[in-house]
Scaffold this motif. Sequence first.
Motif, short mmCIF file in Angstrom:
data_model
loop_
_atom_site.label_atom_id
_atom_site.label_comp_id
_atom_site.label_asym_id
_atom_site.label_seq_id
_atom_site.Cartn_x
_atom_site.Cartn_y
_atom_site.Cartn_z
N VAL A 123 0.91 -0.82 -0.03
CA VAL A 123 -0.29 0.21 -0.40
C VAL A 123 1.53 1.25 0.33
O VAL A 123 0.68 2.05 -0.51
N GLN A 124 1.96 1.18 0.99
CA GLN A 124 2.67 2.15 1.17
C GLN A 124 3.62 2.77 -0.30
O GLN A 124 3.60 4.08 -0.78
N LYS A 176 1.38 9.71 -5.86
CA LYS A 176 2.22 11.07 -4.98
C LYS A 176 3.24 11.37 -6.06
O LYS A 176 3.18 12.61 -6.63
N ARG A 177 4.03 10.39 -6.40
CA ARG A 177 5.28 11.18 -7.59
C ARG A 177 4.41 11.59 -8.64
O ARG A 177 5.17 12.40 -9.53
N LEU A 178 3.53 10.53 -9.13
CA LEU A 178 2.97 11.09 -10.77
C LEU A 178 1.82 11.60 -10.45
O LEU A 178 1.04 12.46 -12.17
N GLY A 179 1.33 12.30 -9.43
CA GLY A 179 0.34 13.52 -9.30
C GLY A 179 -0.65 13.23 -9.19
O GLY A 179 -1.94 13.57 -10.28
N MET A 180 -1.22 11.68 -9.43
CA MET A 180 -2.25 10.81 -9.59
C MET A 180 -2.82 10.14 -7.67
O MET A 180 -2.78 9.14 -7.72
N PRO A 181 -3.63 10.87 -7.63
CA PRO A 181 -4.50 10.88 -6.30
C PRO A 181 -4.90 9.62 -6.53
O PRO A 181 -6.10 9.79 -8.12
N GLY A 182 -5.70 8.71 -5.67
CA GLY A 182 -6.82 7.37 -5.60
C GLY A 182 -6.35 6.85 -4.88
O GLY A 182 -5.45 6.35 -4.61
N ALA A 183 -7.36 5.54 -5.64
CA ALA A 183 -6.95 4.35 -4.40
C ALA A 183 -5.64 3.48 -4.74
O ALA A 183 -5.17 3.51 -6.20
#
Length: 336
Positions: free
Chosen positions: A66-67, A74-81
């Motif tokens: 998960v981490q 975060k590094r890709l700038g793609m928030p989500g599950a």
Amino acid sequence: VAWQSWQCYLEAAMMVARTSVSKCPATLWQENGLNLDLDSLAQLRAPVQERVQGVLAARLGLGANVQQMMALRKRLGMPGAPFAGLGFFKWNPDLEAEIPDGEVSAGKGVGPESGPCIAERKLREFERCADGDADSIYFWGLQPIFSANDRAVGVEVLVRAKNGADAAPFEDVQALMDPAAPPAVRCVYARWKGTEVVDWPLRLLKVHPVLQRLDFISVNLRPLDLSPESLVFQEVVNRLWALTDSDRLLLLNTVCIEVTEDQEHPHDIGISLNAWQELGFRCAYDDAMSELALDVLGKRQQTSEAAAHFHSTVALAPLLAHFWLVKVDMDWAASF
């Protein structure tokens, strides 16, 4: 338990079903549905596959940590599950710090940046899934649907990834089923759905005949896929009429087309529903909600966690005669 393939996962589930049924009095064999050993089923876990075509699954957005997956997002700038798959993203050298691969560094493996792109690798995995290849990172599972007396009367086919999570890689599926995707991607999608609608459930019904006691096996299709002009419809028709009469009858007696809520209905959806019913399929309406509930819960808008929701009771009303089953959205049901 070290699961070697999705077949092992499925075989275990069917063993639980058979064991439970065998303990029932003979008179209960005449009832539809299955008595499932829920405690045993709850112990099952999705398998974990560390590498895909020689690449760490985590470097494709399909890792089990998960981490690590959240750090990649975060590094890709793609928030989500964490386990949604990240779709067809592009690998770049900046991601090495998040998911290093010792075998690539030592020259033993292939990194996504030095071989085919991530989109091509994931497409290949969907193709392998469609071909019944047990080594694909993607696999289908069955989610039981229960009656009020706790009998499993149906199941829904759901796609999962071998990352140990009970969550759909929905960003990968969204990328695959994008109506604006290139023709090659849409062809893979049609093949994959053709297997999901015809070949895979038919195989289950024959290998595990206990499933023939269910009222239905539902397979999800989006509204645009219902059109007789769609590649999915044409793929299903070709496979359906390639079956023997007995196999076709077995499939149509059980498989139900479940229309999903994540896409606005085209104006001619009634014609499309008729076309599927003329093939012999029953249709179900997924996740109905009231207009008020849609507004209160903010489900009309797409978010990073979920697609927009289009299945209101108002949209259902003129189409109700086409559906033998209507499923109520759990968030709306919880408010009753």
